[in-house]
Write a protein that holds these residues in place. Structure first.
Motif, PDB file in Angstrom:
ATOM      1  N   MET A   3       0.819  -1.401   0.000  1.00 36.62           N
ATOM      2  CA  MET A   3       0.184  -0.008  -0.012  1.00 36.62           C
ATOM      3  C   MET A   3       0.925   1.383   0.040  1.00 36.62           C
ATOM      4  SD  MET A   3      -2.933   1.013   0.034  1.00 36.62           S
ATOM      5  CE  MET A   3      -4.516   1.619   0.636  1.00 36.62           C
ATOM      6  N   GLY A   4       1.912   1.175   0.745  1.00 41.09           N
ATOM      7  CA  GLY A   4       2.770   2.530   0.915  1.00 41.09           C
ATOM      8  C   GLY A   4       3.465   2.814  -0.382  1.00 41.09           C
ATOM      9  N   THR A   5       4.174   1.677  -0.946  1.00 40.11           N
ATOM     10  CA  THR A   5       4.590   1.584  -2.267  1.00 40.11           C
ATOM     11  C   THR A   5       3.667   2.476  -3.469  1.00 40.11           C
ATOM     12  OG1 THR A   5       6.132   0.228  -1.655  1.00 40.11           O
ATOM     13  CG2 THR A   5       6.053   0.596  -4.075  1.00 40.11           C
ATOM     14  N   SER A   6       2.339   1.636  -3.549  1.00 43.19           N
ATOM     15  CA  SER A   6       1.348   1.958  -4.512  1.00 43.19           C
ATOM     16  C   SER A   6       1.178   3.539  -4.314  1.00 43.19           C
ATOM     17  CB  SER A   6       0.165   1.237  -4.544  1.00 43.19           C
ATOM     18  OG  SER A   6      -0.286   1.319  -3.234  1.00 43.19           O
ATOM     19  N   ARG A   7       0.914   3.996  -3.104  1.00 37.58           N
ATOM     20  CA  ARG A   7       0.582   5.386  -2.744  1.00 37.58           C
ATOM     21  C   ARG A   7       1.610   6.300  -3.386  1.00 37.58           C
ATOM     22  NH1 ARG A   7      -2.575   9.045  -0.133  1.00 37.58           N
ATOM     23  NH2 ARG A   7      -1.569  10.751   0.882  1.00 37.58           N
ATOM     24  N   PHE A   8       3.149   5.998  -2.978  1.00 35.93           N
ATOM     25  CA  PHE A   8       4.272   6.780  -3.495  1.00 35.93           C
ATOM     26  C   PHE A   8       3.968   6.755  -5.039  1.00 35.93           C
ATOM     27  CE2 PHE A   8       8.754   6.652  -5.375  1.00 35.93           C
ATOM     28  CZ  PHE A   8       8.902   7.857  -4.875  1.00 35.93           C
ATOM     29  N   VAL A   9       3.968   5.574  -5.712  1.00 35.44           N
ATOM     30  CA  VAL A   9       3.815   5.607  -7.444  1.00 35.44           C
ATOM     31  C   VAL A   9       2.627   6.449  -7.787  1.00 35.44           C
ATOM     32  CG1 VAL A   9       3.482   4.386  -9.178  1.00 35.44           C
ATOM     33  CG2 VAL A   9       4.811   3.367  -7.386  1.00 35.44           C
ATOM     34  N   CYS A  10       1.484   6.777  -7.073  1.00 31.83           N
ATOM     35  CA  CYS A  10       0.550   7.579  -7.185  1.00 31.83           C
ATOM     36  C   CYS A  10       0.866   9.018  -7.241  1.00 31.83           C
ATOM     37  CB  CYS A  10      -0.637   7.095  -6.450  1.00 31.83           C
ATOM     38  SG  CYS A  10      -1.400   5.680  -6.901  1.00 31.83           S
ATOM     39  N   ALA A  68       4.864  16.441   2.510  1.00 41.31           N
ATOM     40  CA  ALA A  68       4.116  15.652   3.637  1.00 41.31           C
ATOM     41  C   ALA A  68       3.879  14.235   3.218  1.00 41.31           C
ATOM     42  CB  ALA A  68       2.954  16.541   4.073  1.00 41.31           C
ATOM     43  N   ASP A  69       3.149  14.200   1.928  1.00 44.91           N
ATOM     44  CA  ASP A  69       2.982  12.842   1.598  1.00 44.91           C
ATOM     45  C   ASP A  69       4.300  12.013   1.440  1.00 44.91           C
ATOM     46  OD1 ASP A  69       0.386  13.456   1.426  1.00 44.91           O
ATOM     47  OD2 ASP A  69       0.510  13.949  -0.828  1.00 44.91           O
ATOM     48  N   LEU A  70       5.218  12.306   0.963  1.00 46.60           N
ATOM     49  CA  LEU A  70       6.574  11.641   0.607  1.00 46.60           C
ATOM     50  C   LEU A  70       6.806  11.401   2.046  1.00 46.60           C
ATOM     51  CD1 LEU A  70       8.143  13.310  -2.454  1.00 46.60           C
ATOM     52  CD2 LEU A  70       6.654  11.207  -2.272  1.00 46.60           C
ATOM     53  N   VAL A  71       6.920  12.194   2.998  1.00 47.04           N
ATOM     54  CA  VAL A  71       7.577  11.958   4.532  1.00 47.04           C
ATOM     55  C   VAL A  71       6.653  10.815   4.960  1.00 47.04           C
ATOM     56  CG1 VAL A  71       7.610  12.722   6.879  1.00 47.04           C
ATOM     57  CG2 VAL A  71       8.556  14.035   4.848  1.00 47.04           C
ATOM     58  N   ARG A  72       5.240  10.979   5.005  1.00 51.54           N
ATOM     59  CA  ARG A  72       4.456   9.895   5.414  1.00 51.54           C
ATOM     60  C   ARG A  72       4.889   8.326   4.889  1.00 51.54           C
ATOM     61  NH1 ARG A  72       0.805  13.862   5.610  1.00 51.54           N
ATOM     62  NH2 ARG A  72       0.016  13.257   3.370  1.00 51.54           N
ATOM     63  N   LEU A  73       5.135   8.421   3.704  1.00 48.46           N
ATOM     64  CA  LEU A  73       5.495   7.255   2.821  1.00 48.46           C
ATOM     65  C   LEU A  73       7.051   6.757   3.222  1.00 48.46           C
ATOM     66  CD1 LEU A  73       3.350   7.958  -0.411  1.00 48.46           C
ATOM     67  CD2 LEU A  73       2.868   6.513   1.168  1.00 48.46           C
ATOM     68  N   LYS A  74       7.545   7.482   3.959  1.00 53.28           N
ATOM     69  CA  LYS A  74       9.162   7.381   4.172  1.00 53.28           C
ATOM     70  C   LYS A  74       9.802   7.164   2.543  1.00 53.28           C
ATOM     71  CE  LYS A  74       8.339   4.633   8.145  1.00 53.28           C
ATOM     72  NZ  LYS A  74       7.064   5.354   8.519  1.00 53.28           N
ATOM     73  N   LYS A  75       9.501   8.463   1.913  1.00 56.92           N
ATOM     74  CA  LYS A  75      10.253   8.512   0.527  1.00 56.92           C
ATOM     75  C   LYS A  75      10.562   9.807   0.392  1.00 56.92           C
ATOM     76  CE  LYS A  75       9.022   4.207  -1.011  1.00 56.92           C
ATOM     77  NZ  LYS A  75       9.925   3.298  -1.166  1.00 56.92           N
ATOM     78  N   ASP A  76      10.870  10.455   1.609  1.00 62.29           N
ATOM     79  CA  ASP A  76      11.393  11.872   1.620  1.00 62.29           C
ATOM     80  C   ASP A  76      12.704  11.922   0.815  1.00 62.29           C
ATOM     81  OD1 ASP A  76      11.741  14.542   2.204  1.00 62.29           O
ATOM     82  OD2 ASP A  76      12.119  14.297   4.087  1.00 62.29           O
ATOM     83  N   PRO A  77      12.919  13.034  -0.217  1.00 63.92           N
ATOM     84  CA  PRO A  77      14.074  12.870  -0.767  1.00 63.92           C
ATOM     85  C   PRO A  77      15.187  13.642   0.089  1.00 63.92           C
ATOM     86  CG  PRO A  77      12.638  14.507  -1.549  1.00 63.92           C
ATOM     87  CD  PRO A  77      11.883  14.013  -0.756  1.00 63.92           C
ATOM     88  N   GLY A  78      14.949  14.107   1.128  1.00 64.59           N
ATOM     89  CA  GLY A  78      15.905  14.610   2.099  1.00 64.59           C
ATOM     90  C   GLY A  78      15.946  16.354   1.783  1.00 64.59           C
ATOM     91  N   TYR A  79      15.279  17.015   0.847  1.00 60.22           N
ATOM     92  CA  TYR A  79      15.549  18.310   0.810  1.00 60.22           C
ATOM     93  C   TYR A  79      14.080  18.947   0.460  1.00 60.22           C
ATOM     94  CZ  TYR A  79      15.516  16.409  -4.178  1.00 60.22           C
ATOM     95  OH  TYR A  79      15.460  15.606  -5.259  1.00 60.22           O
ATOM     96  N   ARG A  80      13.930  19.985   0.402  1.00 57.04           N
ATOM     97  CA  ARG A  80      12.761  20.848   0.185  1.00 57.04           C
ATOM     98  C   ARG A  80      12.140  20.718  -1.292  1.00 57.04           C
ATOM     99  NH1 ARG A  80      10.671  26.620  -0.609  1.00 57.04           N
ATOM    100  NH2 ARG A  80      12.510  26.959  -1.365  1.00 57.04           N
TER     101      ARG A  80
END
Length: 154
Positions: A3-10, A68-80
């Motif tokens: 579910m997390g990966t599919s949300r990230f892809v979306c 915020a979506d990427l942080v929740r999915l643990k896919k934050d790129p580490g920059y703004r």
């Protein structure tokens, strides 16, 4: 795919979809630039807001929501993240963002909407305005924006 990966892809598809406008077509022009610093990134956002205002277009900033979506999915790129759009009701406009690039790189895609002639005039105006402050590179039409050498940020 979980579910997390599919949300990230979306989210990724939706963000990249901004570069094709509401019509689902590829941008008729895709350019990119290296902003180089946080101060320059702030100036870029201000410039885009000024262009939207002067052209009586809407300025949309989804940067914080996307981050915020990427942080929740643990896919934050580490920059703004930068994820903005300048748009008109007829679909003429642009989308700009740095997702998938480095911190201070921005790709800007232009959409024709239902008025190609005005869209091309708008793109010319934006590119000329940005060229006064940054080096602008046209992305070949057979590929998307790729990370630029020497633009890793501060």
């Amino acid at each position: 795919m979980n579910m997390g990966t599919s949300r990230f892809v979306c989210i990724l598809i939706a963000t990249l979809g901004l570069l094709s406008g509401c019509t689902g077509k590829r941008p008729f022009l895709l350019v990119q630039t290296c902003l180089g610093s946080e101060q320059s990134a702030v100036m870029f956002l201000s410039t885009m807001k000024e262009i939207a205002h002067s052209e009586k277009m809407s300025f949309v900033d989804r940067s914080k929501e996307t981050q915020a979506d990427l942080v929740r999915l643990k896919k934050d790129p580490g920059y703004r993240l930068i994820n903005i759009g300048v748009e008109r009701e007829d679909g003429v406009g642009l989308s700009a963002g740095n997702l998938g690039l480095s911190q201070y790189e921005v790709a800007i895609g232009f959409s024709e909407g239902s008025n190609p002639a005005q869209a091309h005039q708008f793109a010319d105006l934006v590119v000329e305005t940005l060229k006064r402050k940054w080096d602008i590179h046209v992305v070949p039409s057979d590929r998307g924006a790729l990370p630029m050498k020497g633009c890793a940020g501060e």
